[in-house]
Design an enzyme around this catalytic site. Structure first.
Site, short mmCIF file in Angstrom:
data_model
loop_
_atom_site.label_atom_id
_atom_site.label_comp_id
_atom_site.label_asym_id
_atom_site.label_seq_id
_atom_site.Cartn_x
_atom_site.Cartn_y
_atom_site.Cartn_z
N GLY A 129 3.18 -2.96 8.49
CA GLY A 129 3.37 -3.23 9.92
C GLY A 129 4.82 -3.59 10.22
O GLY A 129 5.43 -4.41 9.53
N THR A 161 0.82 -1.21 0.00
CA THR A 161 0.00 0.00 0.00
C THR A 161 0.86 1.26 0.00
O THR A 161 1.92 1.28 0.63
CB THR A 161 -0.90 -0.01 1.24
OG1 THR A 161 -1.70 -1.19 1.23
CG2 THR A 161 -1.81 1.21 1.29
N GLU A 219 -6.00 -5.85 4.14
CA GLU A 219 -6.06 -7.09 3.35
C GLU A 219 -7.25 -7.06 2.42
O GLU A 219 -7.74 -8.11 1.99
CB GLU A 219 -6.11 -8.29 4.29
CG GLU A 219 -5.26 -9.44 3.79
CD GLU A 219 -3.79 -9.05 3.62
OE1 GLU A 219 -3.15 -8.72 4.62
OE2 GLU A 219 -3.33 -9.06 2.47
#
Ligand SMILES: CCCCC/C=C\C/C=C\C/C=C\CC/C=C/C(=O)SCCNC(=O)CCNC(=O)[C@H](O)C(C)(C)COP(=O)(O)OP(=O)(O)OC[C@H]1O[C@@H](n2cnc3c(N)ncnc32)[C@H](O)[C@@H]1OP(=O)(O)O
Ligand SMILES: Cc1cc2nc3c(=O)[nH]c(=O)nc-3n(C[C@H](O)[C@H](O)[C@H](O)COP(=O)(O)OP(=O)(O)OC[C@H]3O[C@@H](n4cnc5c(N)ncnc54)[C@H](O)[C@@H]3O)c2cc1C
Length: 596
Positions: free
Chosen positions: A118, A79, A362
Site C-alpha cells: 500500500g 508479498t 495480513e
C-alpha cells in the site's frame, strides 16, 4: 483524483500531528477523509511498527524520527506476484558483498516482483523489503531491509528500481498499491534491520533472536489491530443499516394499517441485531487480545518467548474470524437496506470492500486458521503426555474422559457448550490424523487429509474464546452500570450466544446432550430477545457515536433525511452536469438515424 487523495491524507496526518495525537486516532479520523483508506495507512500501520519491532536502538534512533516527522514515507513490501502466504518461498534476494559492505537486492524473475504494498505505487519513497538473505553463499531465509526507492527531492525512482501502481481493485482504491522490482540495487549493510539477526562487516551471520519467527512480528501486531478495526467497521455499517431501517417504511402486513418501519420486521431484526452484538463482542475481544499481546511483548523483553505460540494462534484465528464475520455481516447490513444499500453514497459498498480485503491481507483466512489448528493439535498431544495446557485451552481437560457435556441453556452453560464443541472437533482431528497414519500415510499427508476438519476446529476454538471473553468482559464492565444499561448489554451478549448456538446446532448435538426440544427453546428465546432489543436498537447504534462526517452515509446520517441526501448526492454526479450528454450527439443520434 490521486492528488485530492494525497492532499486529504496529509491534512489528516498533519492535523493529528499538530494535535500531538497518536496513530490509532489517525486511523479513526482518517475515516472523515476517506471512505476506504489513507495512502499513508501503511506508513503508520506497518512501516513505523516494523522500525520499532525489527530495528536495533541505534537504527531506531536514525529512522524513527524521520518516519514520525514524515521526512520519509514508507510502506511494507513483503508479498510478491508469485508468493504471499508462503513467506519462506519469497524470491527477492539480498546478497551481501563484504568488499563494499553492501547488500545487492535482486528480483530474479517476474514472479519475484513485490506486488500489493500500500502506498508503493506513487506515494512512498522508502519501504520495508522482505528478502532472502544470502551471505558467504548461505541463505538464511527472509529478513527485513529498509530500502529507499525514490529520490526524496524529485520523487523519481532511484536507478535500479522499477516501481509503479498495480491498477484498480475491488476496493482500497485510495491506497495506490504498487509493484517493485530490483536490478542489482545496492543498499548499505546497516539497512538490514538487525534487532533479531545481524551480518557483520565481514559477512558473518549472527542470529540474535531466540525465536525463529520474530521477523514476522509486524504481522502479529497488525492482526491484533485488525480485530479492533473490524469492530469499528461493523459498528459503522450497523449504525447505517439500523438508522435507515428506522426511517424506511415498506409494505402493509395488515390492511388499513400504515406501512411499518422495516425495523419492526423480525427478519430485519434477525439480520441486524447480531451485527450490534458482534461489534461489541469483537471490540471487547480485541481489547482482551491487545492486553495478551502486550503481555507477551513484556515476556519477550525479558527473553521469554514461551507465550508467543499461543499469541500467534490467538491472533491468527481472531483475525481470520473477525474479518470473515465482519465481511459477512456488513454484506448483511447492505442486504437489509434494499436497493439504497447498493448506492456508493450509502458507504456500505466501501465498508464491505475494506472488510473483505482484510479477510485476505495480513494472512489469508484458511491459512491462519490452519496455523491455529497446528497449535491446537500440538496442545492436545501435550495434554495426552500429561503436560499443562495454556489458559485458552484449559477447556480441553473436560474432554479427557470423553464424556458428553450435559446441555445447559444458561449463558454460562452455552459457553461451556462451545468449549465442548471445540474440544470435540480438535479431538476428532487428532483421531483423523492418527487414523490416516495408521493406514500408512506420513504425517504431512495425514495432516493435509484432515485440513477441512482442522479449519473447522480452529473456528470452533475461536468461537469458544469469543463467547467466553464477551460474556466475562460484559459481566465485568457492567458491574458498575445502572440496571437498565446492564440489562441491555446482557441482552446483546445473550443474543450472541443464542444466535451462534442456533448456527451450530449440529455441533452441539454431536458434542453435548442438546435435544430437539432444547433447540425449539433456543429458537423461542432468540425470537423473544429480538423483540426485547427492538426499542433500544436505534439508541444502541447512536451509542457508537459516529459523526456524520465519519459515517459518510446518505442512509445513516443522524437527521434521518435519507431521500433528500440520496437526491443531493445524485445531483452531484458528473453525468447530471448537462441535460444532454455529448454522447447522444456522437453515438446515439447517429445510431437512431442509421448512420453508425
Ligand atoms: C494509521 C493507523 C495505525 C493503526 C494500524 C492499525 C491497523 C491496520 C494497519 C495496517 C493494515 C492496513 C493495511 C495492511 C495491508 C496488508 C499488508 C500485508 O498483507 S503484509 C503481508 C502479510 N502476509 C502474511 O500474513 C503472510 C501469511 N503467511 C504466514 O504468516 C506464514 O508464511 C505462515 C502461513 C505462518 C507459514 O509460514 P511457515 O514459515 O511455513 O511456517 P510454518 O507453518 O512452518 O510454522 C513454523 C513455526 O512458526 C510458527 N509461526 C508462524 N508464523 C508465526 C508468527 N507470525 N509468529 C510466531 N510464530 C509463528 C508456527 O506456529 C510454527 O511453530 P511450530 O513449529 O508449530 O512451533
Ligand atoms: C487489499 C490488499 C492489500 C494488501 N497490502 C499488502 C501490503 O501492503 N504489503 C504486502 O506485503 N502484502 C499486501 N497484500 C498481500 C496479502 O498479504 C496477500 O494477498 C495475502 O497474504 C494472501 O497471500 P496470497 O495472495 O499469496 O494468497 P494465496 O496464499 O496464494 O491464496 C490462494 C489460495 O490458496 C490457499 N492456500 C495458500 N496456502 C495454503 C495452505 N498452506 N493450505 C491451504 N490453503 C492454502 C489460500 O487459502 C487461498 O484459498 C495485500 C493484499 C490485499 C488484498
Amino acid at each position: 483524483m490521486y492528488g485530492q487523495i494525497v492532499r486529504d491524507g496529509l491534512v489528516n496526518v498533519t492535523g493529528i500531528e499538530d494535535l500531538g495525537l497518536t496513530s490509532p486516532v489517525l486511523q479513526r479520523t482518517s475515516d472523515a477523509f476517506f471512505k476506504e483508506i489513507s495512502p499513508f495507512l501503511l506508513h503508520f500501520g506497518m512501516f513505523v511498527p516494523t522500525i520499532i519491532g525489527q530495528c536495533t536502538p541505534e537504527q531506531q534512533a536514525k529512522w524513527l524520527p524521520l518516519a514520525m516527522d514524515l521526512k520519509i514515507i514508507g510502506t511494507y513490501a513483503q508479498t510478491e506476484l508469485g508468493h504471499g502466504t508462503f513467506i519462506r518461498g519469497l524470491e527477492t534476494t539480498a546478497t551481501y558483498d563484504a568488499s563494499t559492505e553492501q547488500f545487492i537486492l535482486k528480483t530474479p524473475k517476474l514472479s519475484s516482483y513485490k506486488w500489493w504494498a500500500g502506498g508503493l505505487g506513487k506515494t512512498a519513497n522508502h519501504c520495508i523489503v522482505l528478502a532472502q538473505l544470502y551471505t558467504k553463499g548461505v541463505c538464511h531465509g527472509p529478513h527485513p531491509f529498509i530500502v529507499q526507492i525514490r529520490d526524496t527531492e524529485t520523487h523519481m525512482p532511484l536507478p535500479g528500481i522499477k516501481v509503479g501502481e498495480i491498477g484498480p481493485k475491488l476496493g482500497f482504491n485510495t491506497a495506490d498499491n504498487g509493484f517493485l522490482g530490483f536490478e542489482d540495487f545496492r543498499i548499505p549493510r546497516e539497512n538490514l534491520m538487525m534487532k533479531n539477526a545481524q551480518v557483520t562487516k565481514d559477512g558473518t551471520y549472527v542470529k540474535v533472536a531466540r525465536h525463529g519467527k520474530l521477523t514476522y512480528g509486524t504481522m502479529v501486531f497488525v492482526r491484533v489491530m485488525l480485530v479492533s478495526d473490524m469492530a469499528y467497521c461493523l459498528a459503522k455499517a450497523v449504525t447505517i443499516a439500523v438508522r435507515y431501517s428506522a426511517v424506511r417504511r415498506q409494505s402493509q402486513p395488515k390492511p388499513d394499517q400504515p406501512e411499518p418501519q422495516v425495523l419492526d420486521y423480525l427478519t430485519q431484526q434477525h439480520k441486524l441485531f447480531i451485527c450490534i452484538s458482534t461489534a461489541h463482542a469483537m471490540k471487547l475481544t480485541s481489547t482482551w487480545l491487545w492486553n495478551t499481546f502486550t503481555g507477551v511483548l513484556a515476556d519477550m523483553r525479558d527473553g521469554n518467548t514461551d507465550t508467543l505460540p499461543e499469541l500467534h494462534a490467538l491472533s491468527s484465528c481472531l483475525k481470520a474470524i473477525s474479518t470473515s464475520d465482519t465481511s459477512a455481516l456488513i454484506e448483511q447490513c447492505r442486504f437489509a437496506c434494499g436497493g439504497h444499500g447498493y448506492m456508493y453514497s450509502s458507504n456500505l459498498p466501501a465498508l464491505y470492500s475494506f472488510a473483505t480485503a482484510t479477510r485476505t491481507y495480513e494472512g489469508d483466512y484458511t491459512v491462519l486458521l490452519l496455523q491455529t489448528a497446528r497449535f491446537l493439535v500440538k496442545s492436545w498431544e501435550q495434554m495426552d503426555e500429561g503436560k499443562p495446557l495454556t489458559p485458552t485451552l484449559a477447556y480441553l481437560e473436560q474432554s479427557r474422559n470423553g464424556s458428553q457435556v450435559s446441555w445447559d441453556d444458561s449463558p454460562e452453560g452455552i459457553v461451556r457448550g462451545f468449549d465442548a464443541v471445540a474440544a470435540g472437533r480438535i479431538g476428532a482431528c487428532v483421531k483423523s490424523i492418527r487414523k490416516h497414519i495408521n493406514n500408512g500415510m506420513d504425517y504431512e499427508d495425514a495432516w493435509q487429509m484432515t485440513t477441512v476438519q482442522l479449519v473447522g476446529a480452529a473456528e470452533a476454538h475461536c468461537r469458544a474464546v469469543i463467547c467466553r471473553v464477551y460474556r466475562d468482559e460484559t459481566a465485568r464492565l457492567t458491574a458498575g452500570c445502572s440496571p437498565g444499561v446492564k440489562a441491555v448489554l446482557d441482552q446483546l451478549s445473550t443474543l450472541y450466544l443464542l444466535y451462534w448456538a442456533l448456527e451450530r446446532t449440529g455441533d452441539l448435538l454431536r458434542f453435548s446432550s442438546l435435544s430437539e426440544r432444547d433447540i425449539e427453546n433456543l429458537q423461542a428465546r432468540y425470537e423473544a430477545l429480538l423483540l426485547k432489543i427492538r426499542p433500544n436498537a436505534v439508541g444502541l447504534v447512536d451509542a457508537f457515536d459516529f459523526r456524520d462526517e465519519v459515517l459518510m452515509s446518505t442512509l445513516g446520517s443522524y437527521d434521518g433525511r435519507v431521500y433528500e441526501r440520496l437526491m443531493e448526492e445524485a445531483l452531484k454526479t458528473p453525468l447530471n452536469r448537462e441535460p444532454v450528454s455529448d454522447s447522444f450527439h456522437k453515438y446515439i443520434k447517429p445510431m437512431m438515424q442509421g448512420k453508425l
